[in-house]
Design an enzyme around this catalytic site. Structure first.
Site, short mmCIF file in Angstrom:
data_model
loop_
_atom_site.label_atom_id
_atom_site.label_comp_id
_atom_site.label_asym_id
_atom_site.label_seq_id
_atom_site.Cartn_x
_atom_site.Cartn_y
_atom_site.Cartn_z
N GLU A 49 0.84 -1.20 0.00
CA GLU A 49 0.00 0.00 0.00
C GLU A 49 0.88 1.25 0.00
OE1 GLU A 49 -2.80 0.03 3.25
OE2 GLU A 49 -3.79 1.84 2.53
N ASN A 196 -12.34 -1.28 -0.94
CA ASN A 196 -11.62 -1.88 0.17
C ASN A 196 -12.27 -1.43 1.47
OD1 ASN A 196 -9.09 -2.94 1.68
ND2 ASN A 196 -9.22 -0.80 2.34
N GLU A 197 -12.53 -2.35 2.35
CA GLU A 197 -13.12 -2.03 3.66
C GLU A 197 -14.22 -0.98 3.51
OE1 GLU A 197 -10.12 -1.55 6.77
OE2 GLU A 197 -9.51 -3.63 6.48
N TYR A 263 -6.74 -9.13 11.47
CA TYR A 263 -5.39 -8.91 12.00
C TYR A 263 -5.26 -9.54 13.38
CZ TYR A 263 -4.29 -5.62 8.26
OH TYR A 263 -4.03 -5.06 7.04
N GLU A 320 -6.04 -9.31 3.67
CA GLU A 320 -5.25 -8.60 4.70
C GLU A 320 -5.21 -9.49 5.93
OE1 GLU A 320 -5.90 -4.41 5.45
OE2 GLU A 320 -6.42 -4.06 3.34
N GLN A 369 2.12 -6.20 5.56
CA GLN A 369 2.32 -5.83 4.17
C GLN A 369 3.77 -6.13 3.81
OE1 GLN A 369 1.04 -1.89 3.13
NE2 GLN A 369 -0.89 -2.06 4.21
O1 AHR Z 1 -2.98 -2.66 6.23
C1 AHR Z 1 -3.26 -1.45 6.85
C2 AHR Z 1 -4.73 -1.06 6.74
O2 AHR Z 1 -5.50 -2.00 7.43
C3 AHR Z 1 -5.31 -1.07 5.35
O3 AHR Z 1 -5.07 0.11 4.67
C4 AHR Z 1 -6.77 -1.23 5.61
O4 AHR Z 1 -7.44 -1.87 4.55
C5 AHR Z 1 -6.82 -2.01 6.91
O5 AHR Z 1 -7.66 -1.43 7.82
#
Ligand code: AHR
Length: 516
Positions: A49, A196-197, A263, A320, A369
């Site tokens: 990103e 995205n999101e 995450y 992600e 990432q």
């Molecule tokens: O990876 C960091 C961020 O996490 C990304 O930009 C977003 O899609 C997610 O919330």
């Protein structure tokens, strides 16, 4: 689903039934040869990103930096990523994607507009890395591009034009512009993210509203010759099962894939996520508990998808995933820079095993990432480059890419800490085109080695070789001064014991075996 439930949940079930006899440190595994599923190589995908030093200062460096470059793309980084065969690179975000206007990033670089990166530190984005630069990077990496289009602040026409600019092989004002910018041939980009999101930074939409928007945007994102789009809808965060249900109901097979973002937060608290280094066993244990939640998420989202798509045509795309800690002290909080320890490697090995075991539904994933951001494969500091423990896991696991999935039944002892438990061992296996069998095992227990006895039903093999990644402490890291604290070493602790595979998996280690 059934087999992966068994892989991870059997020990818990047995405990619940009062049958548990495992005070011991022995696991048993049965591997069979009766699946036609393939482990898609795209499970091993990466994410880059416009965030912190991911693109700028990561892939795309200052012309004066004394490293080998093509244009401004760093070639030592490219070589390292090629070695682990990264299959896909997702770009330009993330949250950034829904503020990105692709026309700002084409043409004469000196004329490109500058903008603010509002999501990530409010820094100036000079747009010097745009569409052509990204696709040149993918060409060098020999990986497939995965482009995320802007739904949140873009328009249907803007997205439609971008697809035409990339993929149309005929005459139009947009293909003339592409030719003027040095690329007469189409790029043939296949993987296409529609927002995205969208429930958060991508537009704060409801699932109903997003799925309507998806249908509108997707209608005008056209398929051109040689580039039938694999459209990926914005999916849920974590356990937002309603989002999955709504998208499956309203979008169905209009999408190639539905994304999932999850995450691993060490403390489980976004306000104070925990440090990337210097943590103790308590925090390590909690982190592993949190990372194993991925198994439940994939299982439950898949079950919802099964209701609407029993033939599993729509992919679950975990685009992600990874550990997200507090940033390194003294660094820009908007840059999400964190160190990478043996704990990260154990997380990577565990999540990749989960995805492999769900390969009938999980056809793609992307670690967040690639460079200098979150759970990175590579950390750079000016001209210096460092490979992280996570990098080495992707190196060890690359053998699973596009291999035949081998189903597994696992009985594992628990890893116990302060009265709490989690399954100590996780594993996945595959058979490659040459007939070699690959088994990747993770022992999460911080202290106990675990004896693993494995039966391979209906498979012929004689010899076994192995690799291991481990270190003295789960918080150990590689640094520029000591880059080899965690590197892959040979492992010769596995044996053919009258047709059964026997080995001891050391505490806090990842072991990859090849049987032939
Ligand atoms: O990876 C960091 C961020 O996490 C990304 O930009 C977003 O899609 C997610 O919330």
């Amino acid at each position: 689903m059934r087999r992966t439930k068994l892989t991870f949940l059997l020990p818990l079930l047995i405990t619940g039934l009062g049958l548990k006899s495992f005070g011991q440190s022995t696991a048993s595994i049965t591997i069979t040869n009766d699946s036609k599923d393939t482990i898609s190589r795209h499970i091993y995908g990466q994410f880059a990103e416009h965030l912190g030093r991911g693109i700028y200062g990561g892939f795309w460096v200052d012309p004066s930096l004394p490293v080998k470059k093509q244009d401004r793309i760093r070639l030592d980084v490219v070589a390292a990523l090629k070695k682990i065969k990264i299959p896909t690179l997702r770009w330009p975000g993330g949250c950034f994607a829904d503020e990105y206007h692709w026309r700002d990033g084409i043409g004469d670089r000196s004329q490109r507009p500058k903008m603010i990166n509002t999501n990530w530190g409010g820094v100036v984005e000079d747009n010097s890395f745009g569409t052509h630069e990204f696709l040149e990077l993918c060409k060098l990496l020999e990986c497939e591009p995965y482009v995320s289009g802007n739904v949140g602040s873009g328009t249907v026409q803007e997205m439609s034009n971008w697809v035409e600019y990339l993929n149309f092989d005929g005459q139009s004002p947009l293909t003339a512009l592409r030719t003027k910018n040095g690329h007469p041939k189409p790029f043939n980009v296949r993987f296409w993210g529609v927002g995205n999101e969208s429930w958060g930074c991508g537009g704060s939409m409801t699932a109903e509203h997003y799925s309507d928007e998806y249908r509108r945007y997707a209608t005008f994102a056209k398929d051109y010759n040689n580039a039938r789009l694999k459209k990926i809808a914005c999916g849920p965060s974590d356990q937002d099962y309603n989002w999955t249900e709504t998208c499956m109901k309203n979008i169905g097979n209009r999408m190639w894939g539905l994304s999932l973002h999850y995450y691993t937060i060490p403390t489980g608290n976004w306000g104070n996520k925990g440090a990337a280094t210097g943590f103790g066993e308590k925090e390590y244990f909690n982190t592993m508990k949190n990372t194993l939640f991925m198994e439940e998420l994939v299982t439950k989202h898949s079950a919802i998808m099964d209701k609407y798509d029993p033939n599993k045509k729509v992919a679950l795309v975990v685009d992600e995933w990874g550990i997200w800690t507090n940033v390194e002290p003294g660094t820009n909080p908007g840059f999400l820079f964190q160190q990478n320890s043996l704990r990260d490697a154990l997380i990577a090995g565990t999540n990749l095993n989960i995805f492999n075991n769900h390969c009938d539904r999980v056809k793609m994933a992307a670690l967040a990432q690639c460079i200098n951001v979150l759970q990175a494969l590579i950390i750079t500091d000016k001209e210096k480059m460092l490979l992280t423990p996570t990098y080495y896991v992707f190196d060890m696991y690359k053998v699973h890419q596009n291999a035949q999935y081998l189903p597994i039944k696992l009985n594992t002892p628990d890893y116990e800490f302060e009265g709490k438990k989690l399954p100590a061992v996780n594993v996945s296996a595959s058979k490659d085109a040459a007939g070699k069998i690959h088994i990747t095992l993770v022992n999460l227990d911080a202290k106990k080695d675990i004896q693993v006895n494995t039966e391979l039903k209906g498979m012929n093999w004689k010899n076994v070789t192995g690799q291991i990644l481990t270190s003295a402490n789960v918080a150990d890291i590689n640094t520029f001064e000591k880059p080899n604290t965690l590197i892959i070493k040979g492992f010769n602790g596995a044996h053919n014991n009258e047709g059964k595979l026997a080995l001891k998996v050391p505490a806090k280690s990842i072991v990859a075996l090849e049987l032939y």
